[in-house]
Write a protein that holds these residues in place. Structure first.
Motif, PDB file in Angstrom:
ATOM      1  N   UNK A  95      33.408  31.853  40.787  1.00  0.00           N
ATOM      2  CA  UNK A  95      32.408  32.524  41.626  1.00  0.00           C
ATOM      3  C   UNK A  95      32.185  31.765  42.933  1.00  0.00           C
ATOM      4  N   UNK A  96      32.150  30.440  42.851  1.00  0.00           N
ATOM      5  CA  UNK A  96      31.971  29.632  44.068  1.00  0.00           C
ATOM      6  C   UNK A  96      33.162  29.813  45.007  1.00  0.00           C
ATOM      7  N   UNK A  97      34.363  29.874  44.443  1.00  0.00           N
ATOM      8  CA  UNK A  97      35.568  30.030  45.263  1.00  0.00           C
ATOM      9  C   UNK A  97      35.567  31.372  45.988  1.00  0.00           C
TER      10      UNK A  97
ATOM     11  N   UNK B 151      42.625  34.282  43.363  1.00  0.00           N
ATOM     12  CA  UNK B 151      41.679  33.277  42.853  1.00  0.00           C
ATOM     13  C   UNK B 151      41.632  33.293  41.326  1.00  0.00           C
ATOM     14  N   UNK B 152      41.702  34.474  40.757  1.00  0.00           N
ATOM     15  CA  UNK B 152      41.654  34.589  39.301  1.00  0.00           C
ATOM     16  C   UNK B 152      42.871  33.907  38.675  1.00  0.00           C
ATOM     17  N   UNK B 153      44.042  34.165  39.217  1.00  0.00           N
ATOM     18  CA  UNK B 153      45.268  33.556  38.699  1.00  0.00           C
ATOM     19  C   UNK B 153      45.233  32.034  38.884  1.00  0.00           C
TER      20      UNK B 153
ATOM     21  N   UNK C  42      40.908  46.711  49.398  1.00  0.00           N
ATOM     22  CA  UNK C  42      42.329  46.399  49.287  1.00  0.00           C
ATOM     23  C   UNK C  42      42.587  44.935  49.659  1.00  0.00           C
ATOM     24  N   UNK C  43      41.985  44.480  50.760  1.00  0.00           N
ATOM     25  CA  UNK C  43      42.226  43.125  51.239  1.00  0.00           C
ATOM     26  C   UNK C  43      41.637  42.080  50.291  1.00  0.00           C
ATOM     27  N   UNK C  44      40.351  42.226  50.004  1.00  0.00           N
ATOM     28  CA  UNK C  44      39.724  41.178  49.196  1.00  0.00           C
ATOM     29  C   UNK C  44      40.000  41.371  47.708  1.00  0.00           C
ATOM     30  N   UNK C  45      40.351  42.579  47.306  1.00  0.00           N
ATOM     31  CA  UNK C  45      40.764  42.782  45.920  1.00  0.00           C
ATOM     32  C   UNK C  45      41.976  41.926  45.587  1.00  0.00           C
ATOM     33  N   UNK C  46      42.918  41.840  46.533  1.00  0.00           N
ATOM     34  CA  UNK C  46      44.093  40.993  46.314  1.00  0.00           C
ATOM     35  C   UNK C  46      43.710  39.519  46.277  1.00  0.00           C
ATOM     36  N   UNK C  47      42.669  39.140  47.051  1.00  0.00           N
ATOM     37  CA  UNK C  47      42.193  37.753  47.032  1.00  0.00           C
ATOM     38  C   UNK C  47      41.516  37.425  45.710  1.00  0.00           C
TER      39      UNK C  47
END
Length: 220
Positions: free
Chosen positions: A82-84, A117-119, A108-113
Motif C-alpha cells: 500500500x505504501x509503494x 508492484x504486486x508481482x 489502464x496506466x496505473x492498473x499495469x503499475x
C-alpha cells in the motif's frame, strides 16, 4: 505470480475506483467495495479479515489504496504494498492530475503499475520485510518525538522558552567548566605547596641529622 498472496488491488477517490488489478476471480471485489463505502473519510488504516483473506485499506488525502491478501502472508507485505502504490500514485498523479485524467486512461496506466508492484512484492518478500521494518522503526521514532513535543506543549512550554533554557544550560555548562578549571588549578597549587613544605621538612631533617652527627659544620 508465484503464489496467490496478493490477489486484488485498487486505488479509489471517495467511492469511485480509479484503477484496479487482479489475476483471480472471486467475491473479494464485492467485499472490498462494501468495505470502501463504510470507510471513514479521515486519514487512517483499516483491515477487515474474512474467509482467510485480509482486506487492507490506506486512506490518505481523499484517496483510498486497497489490497486484498491471503491471511497467511501477515500484515507487513500488504502494508508495504500500500505504501509503494501510494507513493507511486502521488508521484504520477499528485496535485489534482488524477481528477483531470481520463478514467479509462488512468485505469489502464496505473492498473499495469498495480500489477508490477504486486508481482515485485510477492517475488521479493525479504526485501519488502526489511523495508517495512525500517519504516516501522522510523514511524516509532517519529511517534516518540511527536509525543515528546505534545508533552512540552501541554506543559505550556513554547519555542522561546525552550531556546532560553538551552542558552541557560549552555552558559551554565561554560560556568561549570570554568569553575572546574579554577578548582583544578587551586588544587594543583595546594598540592605543590604541600610538596614543597614536605620537601623543606625533609631537607631540614637531613641538615639537623648532619649537624648533630658532625657537631656543627666542621665534620672530620
Amino acid at each position: 505470480m508465484a503464489q496467490p498472496s496478493l490477489i486484488y488491488s485498487f486505488v479509489a477517490r471517495g467511492t469511485v475506483i480509479l484503477a484496479e488489478y487482479t489475476e483471480f476471480k472471486g467475491n473479494f471485489t464485492t467485499i472490498a467495495l462494501q468495505c470502501l463505502t463504510k470507510l471513514p473519510a479521515s486519514n487512517n488504516r483499516f483491515t477487515h479479515t474474512t474467509d482467510g483473506h485480509t482486506f487492507n485499506f490506506l486512506v490518505e488525502d481523499g484517496y483510498t489504496y486497497c489490497v486484498v491478501a491471503v491471511e497467511s502472508v501477515g500484515r507487513q507485505m500488504p502494508i508495504a504494498f500500500l505504501e509503494r502504490i501510494k507513493e507511486d500514485f502521488i508521484q504520477r498523479y499528485g496535485g489534482g492530475k488524477a481528477a483531470t485524467a481520463a478514467a479509462s486512461s488512468l485505469n489502464r496506466e496505473f492498473g499495469s503499475k498495480l500489477k508490477e508492484h504486486m508481482h515485485y512484492c510477492v517475488e521479493h518478500p525479504e526485501e519488502i520485510s526489511k523495508l517495512a521494518k525500517v519504516k516501522a522503526q522510523v514511524s516509532e521514532v517519529k511517534g516518540v518525538m511527536m509525543e515528546n513535543i505534545e508533552k512540552v506543549i501541554e506543559r505550556g512550554e513554547n519555542v522561546d522558552r525552550l531556546v532560553d533554557k538551552t542558552e541557560n544550560l549552555r552558559f551554565q555548562a561554560n560556568d561549570f567548566r570554568q569553575q572546574g578549571t579554577r578548582v583544578r588549578r587551586k588544587m594543583w597549587l595546594q598540592n605543590m605547596k604541600i610538596k614543597l613544605i614536605v620537601l623543606g621538612i625533609i631537607i631540614a631533617l637531613i641538615l639537623i641529622i648532619i649537624l648533630s652527627v658532625c657537631h656543627g659544620f666542621k665534620c672530620k
